[in-house]
Design a protein around this motif. Structure first.
Motif, short mmCIF file in Angstrom:
data_model
loop_
_atom_site.label_atom_id
_atom_site.label_comp_id
_atom_site.label_asym_id
_atom_site.label_seq_id
_atom_site.Cartn_x
_atom_site.Cartn_y
_atom_site.Cartn_z
N LYS A 72 0.87 -1.17 0.00
CA LYS A 72 0.00 0.00 0.00
C LYS A 72 0.91 1.22 0.00
CE LYS A 72 -3.30 2.56 2.72
NZ LYS A 72 -3.86 2.77 4.05
N LEU A 73 0.65 2.15 -0.91
CA LEU A 73 1.44 3.37 -0.95
C LEU A 73 0.88 4.39 0.04
CD1 LEU A 73 1.95 4.04 -4.76
CD2 LEU A 73 3.54 2.99 -3.16
N GLU A 74 1.77 4.98 0.80
CA GLU A 74 1.41 6.09 1.67
C GLU A 74 2.15 7.31 1.13
OE1 GLU A 74 1.90 5.49 5.90
OE2 GLU A 74 1.51 3.35 5.65
N VAL A 75 1.40 8.26 0.56
CA VAL A 75 1.99 9.45 -0.04
C VAL A 75 1.70 10.64 0.87
CG1 VAL A 75 2.02 10.97 -2.05
CG2 VAL A 75 1.67 8.51 -2.35
N ASN A 76 2.76 11.28 1.34
CA ASN A 76 2.62 12.45 2.21
C ASN A 76 3.32 13.64 1.57
OD1 ASN A 76 1.28 11.18 4.53
ND2 ASN A 76 3.17 10.01 4.66
N ASP A 77 2.52 14.67 1.29
CA ASP A 77 3.05 15.89 0.70
C ASP A 77 3.15 16.97 1.77
OD1 ASP A 77 3.13 14.77 -1.86
OD2 ASP A 77 1.06 15.35 -2.27
N SER A 78 4.19 17.79 1.64
CA SER A 78 4.36 18.91 2.57
C SER A 78 5.00 20.09 1.85
CB SER A 78 5.20 18.50 3.78
OG SER A 78 6.50 18.15 3.38
N GLY A 90 7.28 -2.35 -10.25
CA GLY A 90 7.18 -1.60 -11.50
C GLY A 90 7.10 -0.11 -11.19
N ALA A 91 6.90 0.67 -12.23
CA ALA A 91 6.86 2.13 -12.07
C ALA A 91 5.66 2.55 -11.22
CB ALA A 91 6.80 2.81 -13.43
N VAL A 92 5.91 3.34 -10.21
CA VAL A 92 4.86 3.88 -9.35
C VAL A 92 4.56 5.29 -9.84
CG1 VAL A 92 4.27 4.60 -7.01
CG2 VAL A 92 5.52 2.46 -7.39
N ILE A 93 3.32 5.53 -10.23
CA ILE A 93 2.90 6.84 -10.72
C ILE A 93 2.08 7.52 -9.62
CG2 ILE A 93 1.70 8.09 -12.55
CD1 ILE A 93 4.05 6.34 -13.55
N THR A 94 2.57 8.66 -9.16
CA THR A 94 1.85 9.42 -8.13
C THR A 94 1.19 10.63 -8.78
OG1 THR A 94 3.86 10.67 -7.60
CG2 THR A 94 3.42 8.69 -6.29
N PRO A 95 0.19 11.22 -8.12
CA PRO A 95 -0.51 12.36 -8.71
C PRO A 95 0.43 13.53 -9.01
CG PRO A 95 -1.69 11.55 -6.79
CD PRO A 95 -0.37 10.83 -6.83
N PRO A 96 0.23 14.21 -10.14
CA PRO A 96 1.08 15.34 -10.49
C PRO A 96 0.62 16.65 -9.84
CG PRO A 96 -0.43 14.90 -12.26
CD PRO A 96 -0.66 13.84 -11.22
N MET A 97 -0.11 16.55 -8.74
CA MET A 97 -0.58 17.71 -7.99
C MET A 97 -0.75 17.27 -6.55
SD MET A 97 -1.09 20.82 -8.27
CE MET A 97 -1.85 22.20 -7.48
N TYR A 98 -0.88 18.21 -5.65
CA TYR A 98 -1.10 17.87 -4.24
C TYR A 98 -2.56 18.14 -3.88
CZ TYR A 98 -0.86 22.92 -3.23
OH TYR A 98 -1.10 24.26 -3.20
N ASP A 99 -3.00 17.49 -2.81
CA ASP A 99 -4.35 17.67 -2.29
C ASP A 99 -4.28 18.72 -1.19
OD1 ASP A 99 -6.83 17.53 -1.04
OD2 ASP A 99 -6.87 15.34 -0.98
N GLY A 100 -4.87 19.88 -1.42
CA GLY A 100 -4.82 20.98 -0.46
C GLY A 100 -5.44 20.64 0.88
N THR A 101 -6.35 19.67 0.90
CA THR A 101 -6.98 19.29 2.17
C THR A 101 -6.09 18.34 2.98
OG1 THR A 101 -8.15 17.39 1.21
CG2 THR A 101 -9.30 19.52 1.18
N GLN A 102 -5.08 17.75 2.33
CA GLN A 102 -4.20 16.79 3.00
C GLN A 102 -2.77 17.31 3.19
OE1 GLN A 102 -5.28 13.68 4.07
NE2 GLN A 102 -7.29 14.44 3.50
N ILE A 103 -2.45 18.44 2.58
CA ILE A 103 -1.09 18.95 2.60
C ILE A 103 -0.68 19.44 4.00
CG2 ILE A 103 -1.65 21.34 1.96
CD1 ILE A 103 1.25 19.56 0.38
N GLU A 104 0.55 19.15 4.38
CA GLU A 104 1.10 19.68 5.63
C GLU A 104 1.89 20.93 5.27
OE1 GLU A 104 4.63 18.65 8.76
OE2 GLU A 104 3.60 16.95 7.82
N ILE A 105 1.52 22.05 5.88
CA ILE A 105 2.19 23.31 5.61
C ILE A 105 2.89 23.76 6.89
CG2 ILE A 105 1.92 25.74 4.95
CD1 ILE A 105 -0.59 24.82 3.37
N THR A 106 4.20 24.02 6.78
CA THR A 106 4.95 24.49 7.94
C THR A 106 5.55 25.85 7.63
OG1 THR A 106 6.92 23.30 7.21
CG2 THR A 106 5.51 22.19 8.80
N ILE A 151 9.93 25.01 0.22
CA ILE A 151 10.47 23.67 0.02
C ILE A 151 9.26 22.76 -0.15
CG2 ILE A 151 11.80 21.74 0.96
CD1 ILE A 151 13.58 24.10 0.35
N VAL A 152 9.18 22.11 -1.29
CA VAL A 152 8.06 21.23 -1.63
C VAL A 152 8.56 19.79 -1.55
CG1 VAL A 152 6.48 20.58 -3.48
CG2 VAL A 152 7.01 23.00 -3.10
#
Length: 134
Positions: A28-34, A114-130, A48-49
């Motif tokens: 299971k992929l866990e994708v965390n954007d910040s 194999g190749a893992v393709i992640t979304p080419p955008m972030y989800d503003g409701t899930q993004i961690e902003i510091t 820093i993205v």
């Protein structure tokens, strides 16, 4: 939302480790954007993205990618407005997340998944902003 332009981005870091433990058939992929706000000076913004990907249940499998990003606006911006805009989704950052997605696919292409393709955008409701403004 302000207009953002003149994007400049540089690869800050890229780390990966994918070890085939031979016992796992699916992950299971866990994708965390910040996004870290590094500097705001009048109309100029430095961020820093980051995207961190874990392959659960594997303990020794991850991909972490970070870009240093510079943006400009057509007028001075306050931190509160920038945070609001980031949560709503600044479309120009799609360029950065597209690059992150491409690098992720290239890194994982030779893995057992194999190749893992992640979304080419972030989800503003899930993004961690510091806020790391100096």
């Amino acid at each position: 939302m302000k207009n953002y332009f003149n994007i400049k981005c540089e690869l800050e870091s890229c780390e990966s480790k994918i070890i085939d433990e031979g016992t796992v058939k699916a992950v299971k992929l866990e994708v965390n954007d910040s996004i870290s706000i590094e500097k705001i000076k009048k109309e100029k913004i430095n961020l820093i993205v980051k995207r961190a990907i874990k392959f659960t249940p594997l303990a020794n499998a991850y991909v972490n990618i970070a870009y240093s990003v510079s943006l400009e606006t057509n007028e001075e911006i306050e931190k509160a407005q920038l945070i609001k805009d980031l949560k709503e989704g600044i479309m120009i950052l799609g360029n950065v997340y597209s690059r992150i997605s491409l690098i992720t696919a290239q890194i994982t292409n030779e893995s057992m998944f194999g190749a893992v393709i992640t979304p080419p955008m972030y989800d503003g409701t899930q993004i961690e902003i510091t806020d790391n403004c100096k």
